[in-house]
Design a protein around this motif. Structure first.
Motif, PDB file in Angstrom:
ATOM      1  N   ALA A  70     -15.610  62.638  -8.142  1.00  0.00           N
ATOM      2  CA  ALA A  70     -15.039  62.498  -9.390  1.00  0.00           C
ATOM      3  C   ALA A  70     -16.147  62.717 -10.632  1.00  0.00           C
ATOM      4  O   ALA A  70     -17.030  62.177 -10.289  1.00  0.00           O
ATOM      5  N   TYR A  71     -15.726  63.173 -11.743  1.00  0.00           N
ATOM      6  CA  TYR A  71     -16.661  63.139 -12.805  1.00  0.00           C
ATOM      7  C   TYR A  71     -16.115  62.852 -14.258  1.00  0.00           C
ATOM      8  O   TYR A  71     -14.924  63.193 -14.221  1.00  0.00           O
ATOM      9  N   SER A  72     -16.954  62.502 -14.768  1.00  0.00           N
ATOM     10  CA  SER A  72     -16.839  62.703 -16.493  1.00  0.00           C
ATOM     11  C   SER A  72     -17.907  63.368 -17.177  1.00  0.00           C
ATOM     12  O   SER A  72     -19.048  62.951 -16.962  1.00  0.00           O
ATOM     13  N   ALA A  73     -17.659  63.845 -18.241  1.00  0.00           N
ATOM     14  CA  ALA A  73     -18.485  64.697 -19.061  1.00  0.00           C
ATOM     15  C   ALA A  73     -18.256  64.762 -20.234  1.00  0.00           C
ATOM     16  O   ALA A  73     -17.133  64.860 -20.698  1.00  0.00           O
ATOM     17  N   THR A  74     -19.143  64.586 -21.102  1.00  0.00           N
ATOM     18  CA  THR A  74     -19.274  64.652 -22.478  1.00  0.00           C
ATOM     19  C   THR A  74     -20.218  65.720 -22.976  1.00  0.00           C
ATOM     20  O   THR A  74     -21.404  65.726 -22.624  1.00  0.00           O
ATOM     21  N   THR A  75     -19.824  66.389 -24.135  1.00  0.00           N
ATOM     22  CA  THR A  75     -21.004  66.998 -24.945  1.00  0.00           C
ATOM     23  C   THR A  75     -20.827  66.564 -26.455  1.00  0.00           C
ATOM     24  O   THR A  75     -19.751  66.489 -26.758  1.00  0.00           O
ATOM     25  N   GLU A  76     -22.061  66.560 -26.876  1.00  0.00           N
ATOM     26  CA  GLU A  76     -21.955  66.167 -28.490  1.00  0.00           C
ATOM     27  C   GLU A  76     -22.959  67.233 -29.326  1.00  0.00           C
ATOM     28  O   GLU A  76     -23.981  67.478 -28.766  1.00  0.00           O
ATOM     29  N   SER A  77     -22.201  67.889 -30.314  1.00  0.00           N
ATOM     30  CA  SER A  77     -23.066  68.988 -30.706  1.00  0.00           C
ATOM     31  C   SER A  77     -23.358  68.681 -32.317  1.00  0.00           C
ATOM     32  O   SER A  77     -23.830  69.370 -32.947  1.00  0.00           O
ATOM     33  N   GLY A  78     -23.194  67.278 -32.777  1.00  0.00           N
ATOM     34  CA  GLY A  78     -23.274  67.169 -34.241  1.00  0.00           C
ATOM     35  C   GLY A  78     -21.938  67.808 -35.040  1.00  0.00           C
ATOM     36  O   GLY A  78     -21.114  68.624 -34.582  1.00  0.00           O
ATOM     37  N   SER A 220     -25.709  60.184 -12.887  1.00  0.00           N
ATOM     38  CA  SER A 220     -25.471  60.553 -14.068  1.00  0.00           C
ATOM     39  C   SER A 220     -26.725  61.583 -14.492  1.00  0.00           C
ATOM     40  O   SER A 220     -27.714  61.306 -13.746  1.00  0.00           O
ATOM     41  N   LEU A 221     -26.524  62.387 -15.254  1.00  0.00           N
ATOM     42  CA  LEU A 221     -27.354  63.619 -15.802  1.00  0.00           C
ATOM     43  C   LEU A 221     -27.172  63.493 -17.274  1.00  0.00           C
ATOM     44  O   LEU A 221     -26.024  64.166 -17.347  1.00  0.00           O
ATOM     45  N   THR A 238     -23.126  63.920 -17.847  1.00  0.00           N
ATOM     46  CA  THR A 238     -22.194  64.093 -16.877  1.00  0.00           C
ATOM     47  C   THR A 238     -22.584  62.821 -15.839  1.00  0.00           C
ATOM     48  O   THR A 238     -23.634  62.537 -15.669  1.00  0.00           O
ATOM     49  N   THR A 239     -21.214  61.878 -15.589  1.00  0.00           N
ATOM     50  CA  THR A 239     -21.556  61.066 -14.579  1.00  0.00           C
ATOM     51  C   THR A 239     -20.668  61.365 -13.430  1.00  0.00           C
ATOM     52  O   THR A 239     -19.714  62.129 -13.442  1.00  0.00           O
ATOM     53  N   PHE A 240     -21.178  60.978 -12.197  1.00  0.00           N
ATOM     54  CA  PHE A 240     -20.483  61.321 -10.870  1.00  0.00           C
ATOM     55  C   PHE A 240     -20.249  59.830 -10.302  1.00  0.00           C
ATOM     56  O   PHE A 240     -20.749  58.855 -10.180  1.00  0.00           O
ATOM     57  N   SER A 241     -18.979  59.964  -9.363  1.00  0.00           N
ATOM     58  CA  SER A 241     -18.362  58.762  -8.704  1.00  0.00           C
ATOM     59  C   SER A 241     -17.703  59.144  -7.583  1.00  0.00           C
ATOM     60  O   SER A 241     -17.350  60.204  -7.380  1.00  0.00           O
ATOM     61  N   ASP A 242     -17.041  58.168  -6.780  1.00  0.00           N
ATOM     62  CA  ASP A 242     -16.169  58.344  -5.780  1.00  0.00           C
ATOM     63  C   ASP A 242     -16.549  59.550  -4.811  1.00  0.00           C
ATOM     64  O   ASP A 242     -15.940  60.409  -4.352  1.00  0.00           O
TER      65      ASP A 242
END
Length: 269
Positions: A70-78, A220-221, A238-242
């Motif tokens: 399972a994963y959760s990902a975010t990107t922030e570009s201002g 996490s990366l 990106t964070t990884f789990s499960d």
């Protein structure tokens, strides 16, 4: 010039396809990652820094590849632009899914993606002429150029070969690493390669941070990419789990599917 809606649509598709399906890669040694052992995946990998940080991190990426996750990902570009995604991946079945919220150009919309083999199903929280918003739009990935929107079917989260691009790495604490990567050494889709070229020399020293849990998986990366052309500097986490837990991903029922409209398919041309 593309209309505002066309630009936003392209952004949605690119973001959804690029980060959906965390870790569809196979282990570089040819085997699948072993199922996770019980215990907290976010626990520290060791009580003290190890001598060979590069090897330890390489082993952790190799273990991450190939198994369900399972994963959760975010990107922030201002400037209020970014994405948030949660989902899961089952590489053995070539199945991936994700739900995303995209903020851009003062708008916020949602997208859902299911990928099974070469079949892609997409729902957008964005009105499209002739499209039933309650049904999935079908896109035949074998007949389209998904890579033009930054999607590499063999490496959907761009983690394959990550350790080959590492220039410097050090362990800063228990299970914590930081360093730089030379992104010109990475095998990315054409769109990604074009952005890297626009980064200039900065592309050869992109900072990253990673954490490894007690079970030996990357948990996490974070990569902090510099500005490229018209795109501002971007932080992607990106964070990884499960790890190794059952994942249920299947194609939507035929009654819930509709052909993707020509305007959407044009984004893949």
């Amino acid at each position: 010039m593309k209309s505002s809606r066309s630009v936003l649509l392209a952004l949605v598709l690119s973001a959804a396809l690029t980060v959906t399906a965390a870790c569809d890669d196979k282990n570089d040694n040819g085997g699948d990652a072993a199922p996770a052992a019980s215990g907290s995946s976010s626990a520290a990998a060791s009580a003290a820094p190890k001598a060979d940080a590069r090897k330890d991190l390489t082993d952790a990426f190799a273990k991450l590849a190939g198994g369900t996750v399972a994963y959760s990902a975010t990107t922030e570009s201002g400037a209020g632009t970014g994405t948030k995604l949660t989902g899961a991946s089952d590489p053995a079945k070539q199945a991936n899914s994700g739900s995303m919220t995209i903020t851009a150009q003062g708008q916020q919309i949602t997208a859902e993606v299911i990928i099974v083999g070469a079949d892609l199903y997409l729902k957008l929280g964005l009105p499209l002429p002739g499209v039933n918003p309650k049904k999935w739009m079908y896109i035949d990935g074998s007949k389209t150029s998904l890579s033009k929107l930054g999607f590499n079917p063999d490496d959907p989260t761009n983690t394959k070969g990550f350790t080959d691009a590492i220039v410097t790495v050090e362990q800063t604490g228990a299970g914590a690493y930081k360093g730089t990567i030379d992104t010109t050494k990475r095998n990315l889709p054409a769109s990604g390669a074009a952005l890297i070229q626009q980064m200039g020399d900065a592309a050869k020293s992109v900072p990253f941070e990673a954490t490894v849990g007690a079970e030996g998986y990357v948990t996490s990366l974070t990569v902090r990419a510099p500005a490229a052309g018209q795109l501002p500097a971007t932080t992607a986490t990106t964070t990884f789990s499960d790890f190794g837990k059952p994942v249920s991903i299947s194609k939507p029922a035929a009654a819930d599917v509709q052909p993707a409209p020509a305007a959407l398919l044009a984004q893949f041309a």
